[in-house]
Design a protein around this motif. Structure first.
Motif: not given
Length: 189
Positions: A20-21, A23, A25, A144, A146, A186, A189
């Motif tokens: 996971r980043n 954000q 995602e 992206s 989640t 990072d 986005r």
């Protein structure tokens, strides 16, 4: 489980499949060569298996991109952040055919999307039939995600397809490089 050749020779791996980043995602696929010296820009990228090249274009966030499909396996292979593309849309390629050269293209004129990004190959694998069932396609699907159930349904972990990647991931990895201000890079986005 398959044992295709990796699309690029490297000992460096950045973000890995499912990580996971900031954000939240999930990162699809793997970033090969991430953190290696910038001199590696231009390294050749090969087709891991027989592919029909269905998409060659420059996209926001991903830059120069090649998408190839192996219809027998129902797998779409995406190669992103390329420096130079060596194939054409509609072309059929054999395993180990040169597709492109590694780059740091993020799709913007001034690298505003991914400041500090080093040359690397973002490489992910998707199931086109699953995307089609969801009313999407491999050319317009944005990475992206989640929700883990959607992520696991759409993407295939490249380590399941490449023995060399499984070996590489089993070895201790150096930390992802940092930018000048000390923050982690990072670039999703």
């Amino acid at each position: 489980m398959h044992n295709f050749p990796l699309p690029m020779r490297t000992t460096h791996v950045g973000y890995v499949h499912g990580q996971r980043n900031a954000q939240g995602e999930y990162h699809p696929g793997v970033d090969l060569n991430y953190g290696a010296p910038q001199e590696d820009k231009g390294r050749l990228i090969i087709a891991p298996t027989e592919l029909e090249i269905i998409h060659v274009d420059r996209q926001p966030y991903y830059g120069r991109t090649v998408v190839g499909v192996n219809h027998d396996l129902d797998l779409a292979f995406r190669f992103m952040h390329l420096d130079k593309i060596l194939v054409e849309q509609g072309q059929w390629v054999d395993p180990e055919t040169y597709l492109a050269r590694c780059g740091d293209d993020d799709g913007s004129a001034d690298h505003r999307y991914h400041r500090g990004m080093t040359a690397h190959l973002h490489y992910d694998v998707m199931r086109p039939s699953v995307l089609k069932q969801r009313g999407m396609n491999v050319m317009t699907w944005r990475a992206s995600v989640t929700r883990r159930d959607v992520f696991d349904d759409v993407y295939v972990n490249p380590a399941e397809l490449h023995g060399a990647l499984r070996t590489l991931l089993a070895t201790p990895r150096p930390e992802i490089p940092k930018t000048k201000n000390g923050q982690r890079v990072d670039y999703l986005r």
